[in-house]
Design an enzyme around this catalytic site. Structure first.
Site, PDB file in Angstrom:
ATOM      1  N   SER A 124       1.347  -1.007  -0.990  1.00  0.00           N
ATOM      2  CA  SER A 124       0.426  -1.114  -1.959  1.00  0.00           C
ATOM      3  C   SER A 124       1.064  -1.645  -3.363  1.00  0.00           C
ATOM      4  O   SER A 124       2.193  -1.062  -3.596  1.00  0.00           O
ATOM      5  CB  SER A 124      -0.186   0.231  -2.169  1.00  0.00           C
ATOM      6  OG  SER A 124      -0.968   0.329  -3.374  1.00  0.00           O
ATOM      7  N   TYR A 152       0.487  10.016  -3.299  1.00  0.00           N
ATOM      8  CA  TYR A 152      -0.002   8.804  -2.346  1.00  0.00           C
ATOM      9  C   TYR A 152       0.856   7.615  -2.450  1.00  0.00           C
ATOM     10  O   TYR A 152       1.702   7.111  -1.643  1.00  0.00           O
ATOM     11  CB  TYR A 152      -1.331   8.240  -2.696  1.00  0.00           C
ATOM     12  CG  TYR A 152      -1.638   6.961  -2.070  1.00  0.00           C
ATOM     13  CD1 TYR A 152      -1.786   6.778  -0.900  1.00  0.00           C
ATOM     14  CD2 TYR A 152      -1.710   6.136  -2.808  1.00  0.00           C
ATOM     15  CE1 TYR A 152      -2.303   5.292  -0.153  1.00  0.00           C
ATOM     16  CE2 TYR A 152      -2.037   4.428  -2.197  1.00  0.00           C
ATOM     17  CZ  TYR A 152      -2.090   4.329  -1.265  1.00  0.00           C
ATOM     18  OH  TYR A 152      -2.691   3.241  -0.593  1.00  0.00           O
ATOM     19  N   LYS A 156       4.030   5.659  -0.084  1.00  0.00           N
ATOM     20  CA  LYS A 156       4.230   4.146   0.282  1.00  0.00           C
ATOM     21  C   LYS A 156       5.827   3.735  -0.070  1.00  0.00           C
ATOM     22  O   LYS A 156       6.352   3.080   0.648  1.00  0.00           O
ATOM     23  CB  LYS A 156       3.135   3.298  -0.685  1.00  0.00           C
ATOM     24  CG  LYS A 156       1.895   3.304  -0.366  1.00  0.00           C
ATOM     25  CD  LYS A 156       1.385   3.003   1.104  1.00  0.00           C
ATOM     26  CE  LYS A 156       0.225   3.149   1.622  1.00  0.00           C
ATOM     27  NZ  LYS A 156       0.124   2.887   3.173  1.00  0.00           N
TER      28      LYS A 156
HETATM   29  P1  NAD Z   1      -9.211   3.385   5.627  1.00  0.00           P
HETATM   30  O1  NAD Z   1      -9.190   4.635   5.331  1.00  0.00           O
HETATM   31  O2  NAD Z   1     -10.707   2.534   5.673  1.00  0.00           O
HETATM   32  O3  NAD Z   1      -8.256   2.990   6.904  1.00  0.00           O
HETATM   33  C1  NAD Z   1      -7.297   3.673   7.433  1.00  0.00           C
HETATM   34  C2  NAD Z   1      -7.579   4.042   8.816  1.00  0.00           C
HETATM   35  O4  NAD Z   1      -6.438   4.859   9.424  1.00  0.00           O
HETATM   36  C3  NAD Z   1      -8.930   4.836   8.837  1.00  0.00           C
HETATM   37  O5  NAD Z   1      -9.811   4.008  10.019  1.00  0.00           O
HETATM   38  C4  NAD Z   1      -8.412   6.267   9.443  1.00  0.00           C
HETATM   39  O6  NAD Z   1      -9.333   6.762  10.338  1.00  0.00           O
HETATM   40  C5  NAD Z   1      -7.075   5.737  10.258  1.00  0.00           C
HETATM   41  N1  NAD Z   1      -5.915   6.935  10.120  1.00  0.00           N
HETATM   42  C6  NAD Z   1      -5.589   7.701   9.059  1.00  0.00           C
HETATM   43  N2  NAD Z   1      -4.841   8.441   9.500  1.00  0.00           N
HETATM   44  C7  NAD Z   1      -4.650   8.535  10.889  1.00  0.00           C
HETATM   45  C8  NAD Z   1      -3.818   8.994  11.615  1.00  0.00           C
HETATM   46  N3  NAD Z   1      -2.969  10.224  11.331  1.00  0.00           N
HETATM   47  N4  NAD Z   1      -3.909   8.649  12.995  1.00  0.00           N
HETATM   48  C9  NAD Z   1      -4.691   7.633  13.302  1.00  0.00           C
HETATM   49  N5  NAD Z   1      -5.339   7.164  12.600  1.00  0.00           N
HETATM   50  C10 NAD Z   1      -5.368   7.333  11.337  1.00  0.00           C
HETATM   51  O7  NAD Z   1      -8.203   2.448   4.305  1.00  0.00           O
HETATM   52  P2  NAD Z   1      -7.836   1.127   4.171  1.00  0.00           P
HETATM   53  O8  NAD Z   1      -8.620   0.826   2.947  1.00  0.00           O
HETATM   54  O9  NAD Z   1      -8.434   0.070   5.273  1.00  0.00           O
HETATM   55  O10 NAD Z   1      -6.328   1.142   4.130  1.00  0.00           O
HETATM   56  C11 NAD Z   1      -5.595   0.881   5.023  1.00  0.00           C
HETATM   57  C12 NAD Z   1      -3.930   0.730   4.681  1.00  0.00           C
HETATM   58  O11 NAD Z   1      -3.738   0.104   3.366  1.00  0.00           O
HETATM   59  C13 NAD Z   1      -3.820   2.213   4.254  1.00  0.00           C
HETATM   60  O12 NAD Z   1      -2.508   2.370   4.586  1.00  0.00           O
HETATM   61  C14 NAD Z   1      -3.918   2.112   2.904  1.00  0.00           C
HETATM   62  O13 NAD Z   1      -2.976   3.107   1.922  1.00  0.00           O
HETATM   63  C15 NAD Z   1      -3.364   0.851   2.449  1.00  0.00           C
HETATM   64  N6  NAD Z   1      -3.980   0.074   1.087  1.00  0.00           N
HETATM   65  C16 NAD Z   1      -5.209   0.351   0.903  1.00  0.00           C
HETATM   66  C17 NAD Z   1      -5.697  -0.126  -0.397  1.00  0.00           C
HETATM   67  C18 NAD Z   1      -7.085  -0.148  -0.676  1.00  0.00           C
HETATM   68  O14 NAD Z   1      -7.268  -0.472  -1.935  1.00  0.00           O
HETATM   69  N7  NAD Z   1      -8.146   0.093   0.268  1.00  0.00           N
HETATM   70  C19 NAD Z   1      -4.657  -0.669  -1.424  1.00  0.00           C
HETATM   71  C20 NAD Z   1      -3.283  -0.899  -0.967  1.00  0.00           C
HETATM   72  C21 NAD Z   1      -2.884  -0.288   0.185  1.00  0.00           C
HETATM   73  N1  UFG Z   2     -13.055   1.941 -12.716  1.00  0.00           N
HETATM   74  C1  UFG Z   2     -13.960   2.171 -13.560  1.00  0.00           C
HETATM   75  N2  UFG Z   2     -14.949   2.914 -12.983  1.00  0.00           N
HETATM   76  C2  UFG Z   2     -14.987   3.710 -11.823  1.00  0.00           C
HETATM   77  C3  UFG Z   2     -14.058   3.239 -10.855  1.00  0.00           C
HETATM   78  C4  UFG Z   2     -12.948   2.524 -11.382  1.00  0.00           C
HETATM   79  O1  UFG Z   2     -14.370   1.846 -14.556  1.00  0.00           O
HETATM   80  O2  UFG Z   2     -15.994   4.506 -11.485  1.00  0.00           O
HETATM   81  C5  UFG Z   2     -12.002   0.996 -13.003  1.00  0.00           C
HETATM   82  C6  UFG Z   2     -10.682   1.664 -13.280  1.00  0.00           C
HETATM   83  O3  UFG Z   2     -10.277   2.407 -14.592  1.00  0.00           O
HETATM   84  C7  UFG Z   2      -9.642   0.235 -13.242  1.00  0.00           C
HETATM   85  C8  UFG Z   2     -10.553  -0.468 -12.207  1.00  0.00           C
HETATM   86  O4  UFG Z   2     -12.063   0.016 -12.359  1.00  0.00           O
HETATM   87  O5  UFG Z   2      -9.580  -0.430 -14.388  1.00  0.00           O
HETATM   88  C9  UFG Z   2     -10.298  -0.608 -10.603  1.00  0.00           C
HETATM   89  O6  UFG Z   2     -10.219   0.847 -10.087  1.00  0.00           O
HETATM   90  P1  UFG Z   2     -10.084   1.183  -8.617  1.00  0.00           P
HETATM   91  O7  UFG Z   2     -10.263   2.654  -8.484  1.00  0.00           O
HETATM   92  O8  UFG Z   2     -11.001   0.437  -7.910  1.00  0.00           O
HETATM   93  O9  UFG Z   2      -8.674   0.587  -8.276  1.00  0.00           O
HETATM   94  P2  UFG Z   2      -7.244   1.097  -8.810  1.00  0.00           P
HETATM   95  O10 UFG Z   2      -6.390  -0.070  -9.214  1.00  0.00           O
HETATM   96  O11 UFG Z   2      -7.407   2.212  -9.618  1.00  0.00           O
HETATM   97  O12 UFG Z   2      -6.461   1.535  -7.516  1.00  0.00           O
HETATM   98  C10 UFG Z   2      -6.574   0.714  -6.086  1.00  0.00           C
HETATM   99  C11 UFG Z   2      -6.174   1.942  -5.058  1.00  0.00           C
HETATM  100  C12 UFG Z   2      -4.995   2.335  -5.276  1.00  0.00           C
HETATM  101  C13 UFG Z   2      -4.062   1.247  -5.052  1.00  0.00           C
HETATM  102  C14 UFG Z   2      -4.293   0.193  -6.352  1.00  0.00           C
HETATM  103  C15 UFG Z   2      -3.488  -0.929  -6.123  1.00  0.00           C
HETATM  104  O13 UFG Z   2      -7.309   2.739  -5.285  1.00  0.00           O
HETATM  105  O14 UFG Z   2      -4.772   3.279  -3.797  1.00  0.00           O
HETATM  106  O15 UFG Z   2      -5.749  -0.119  -6.354  1.00  0.00           O
HETATM  107  O16 UFG Z   2      -3.633  -1.665  -4.909  1.00  0.00           O
HETATM  108  F1  UFG Z   2      -2.707   1.865  -5.268  1.00  0.00           F
END
Ligand code: NAD
Ligand code: UFG
Length: 340
Positions: A124, A152, A156
């Site tokens: 991430s 979190y 990572k």
């Molecule tokens: P998500 O929660 O939708 O998907 C994660 C999946 O993993 C879920 O389906 C959950 O049921 C499964 N899971 C969690 N723990 C488990 C376990 N112990 N065993 C088996 N399954 C398990 O999240 P996402 O947004 O699809 O994110 C996927 C990956 O990408 C995560 O590792 C997250 O940290 C990373 N990531 C997400 C974002 C974002 O903004 N969504 C940004 C950067 C990195």
């Molecule tokens: N924001 C608002 N109101 C809300 C939610 C968010 O103004 O209700 C703003 C935040 O302050 C930020 C922007 O919208 O400026 C984006 O916020 P998000 O929460 O959507 O995303 P972040 O960049 O804070 O974080 C996300 C994931 C993290 C990840 C990061 C980088 O939640 O897990 O992107 O990939 F690490």
């Protein structure tokens, strides 16, 4: 030979499964459905017209993970499973370390036992954000300083370090860590998307719930940041582009013999919160009521990628624009509303 996708029923994982199947890969999916629904598996099959085996297993239970490696012939693993909520990780650090770190260690042990040494890991942009603010912002390259500010993010960074150590100890491993920026949007069918439980933490899921009338108004966290309009700027990327990035990484991985490397997956463009609201309203014809609220703790002014390494080395580039992201996010929410 199959690709094992952990977390394949989740938001990014389900789109990645679609991209893999469309590119002709066979897959096996492992997910405990702690943050997703079994219906995602059904929809992946419906969209692609392809079948695969789904294991509702937990990565923390090493015996069940071992059994998957015994039953299936796995060529490579895409590891997305884990917890991802920053605020929750501050309140429940042990739960995050156990799920994300122990889950990964179990997976790596099973891979090593079976001599499966090709891995793509979901990292991430959060690995950079703790180092921001000390110098004027520049688009983040893979060489930018790394620092994290919450459990979190630490999981990572720790996992990236574990993977690097593993590669140092045995250069037969081929490992790519993908640092995602801010995925939003949904599958064009409206069947797959981000549907968090409870009140959403992230911007786009919150906006779509305001649009649907489930929430009254959006709180814009701060309008005094050092950005074009004072609101936070992020690199939003369409989840389908992100999913395609995994296919590009997998193709590259097949040609490597011994590597550990990282790639930023972003668009290279930053949009402010107000720009997101404006584009969402325009493309979907729905006003989003909002108020300016105090800054959210831990947020940074600006965060966007320099994605040129992925373009150069993986031949991958995001192609969908912000209008596509806003339209597809709303289209998915409408489908959810019909199903609910
Ligand atoms: P998500 O929660 O939708 O998907 C994660 C999946 O993993 C879920 O389906 C959950 O049921 C499964 N899971 C969690 N723990 C488990 C376990 N112990 N065993 C088996 N399954 C398990 O999240 P996402 O947004 O699809 O994110 C996927 C990956 O990408 C995560 O590792 C997250 O940290 C990373 N990531 C997400 C974002 C974002 O903004 N969504 C940004 C950067 C990195
Ligand atoms: N924001 C608002 N109101 C809300 C939610 C968010 O103004 O209700 C703003 C935040 O302050 C930020 C922007 O919208 O400026 C984006 O916020 P998000 O929460 O959507 O995303 P972040 O960049 O804070 O974080 C996300 C994931 C993290 C990840 C990061 C980088 O939640 O897990 O992107 O990939 F690490």
């Amino acid at each position: 030979m199959s690709i094992l996708v952990t977390g394949g029923a989740g938001y990014i994982g389900s789109h990645t499964c679609v991209s893999l199947l469309k590119a002709g890969f066979d897959i096996v999916v492992l997910d405990n459905l702690c943050n997703s629904k079994g219906s995602a598996v059904k929809y992946i099959k419906e969209i692609t017209g392809k079948d695969f085996t789904f294991y509702r297993y937990d990565l923390r239970d090493i015996e069940s993970v071992q059994s998957v490696f015994e039953k299936e012939t796995i060529e490579a693993v895409i590891h997305l499973a884990g917890y991802k909520a920053v605020g929750e990780s501050v309140r429940k650090p042990l739960m995050y370390y156990e799920n994300n770190i122990l889950g990964t260690l179990n997976l790596l042990k099973c891979m090593r036992e079976r001599n499966v040494k090709k891995l793509i890991f979901s990292s991430s942009a959060t690995v950079y954000t703790g180092a921001l603010g000390k110098a004027p912002f520049q688009a983040l390259t893979e060489e930018s300083p790394l620092a994290v500010t919450n459990p979190y993010g630490r999981t990572k960074l720790m996992i990236e370090e574990i993977l690097s150590d593993l590669y140092q100890s045995d250069p037969e491993w081929n490992i790519i860590s993908l640092r995602y920026f801010n995925p939003i949007g949904a599958h064009e069918s409206g069947l797959l998307g981000d549907d968090p439980n409870g009140i959403p933490n992230n911007l786009m899921p919150y906006i779509v719930q305001v649009a649907a009338g489930k929430l009254e108004k959006l709180n814009v966290f701060g309008d005094d940041y050092d950005t074009k309009d004072g609101t936070g700027v992020r690199d939003y990327i369409h989840v389908t582009d992100l999913a395609d990035g995994h296919v590009a990484a997998l193709k590259k991985l097949k040609n490597f013999s011994g590597i550990f490397t990282v790639y930023n997956l972003g668009t290279g463009r930053g949009y402010s919160v107000l720009e997101i609201i404006k584009t969402f309203s325009k493309i979907n014809g729905i006003e989003i009521p909002y108020v300016i609220a105090p800054r959210r703790e831990g947020d940074v002014d600006m965060c966007f990628a320099d994605p040129s390494k992925a373009e150069r080395e993986l031949g991958w580039k995001a192609t969908r624009n912000l209008e596509d992201m806003c339209r597809d996010s709303w289209n998915f929410q409408k489908t959810v509303l019909q199903i609910d």
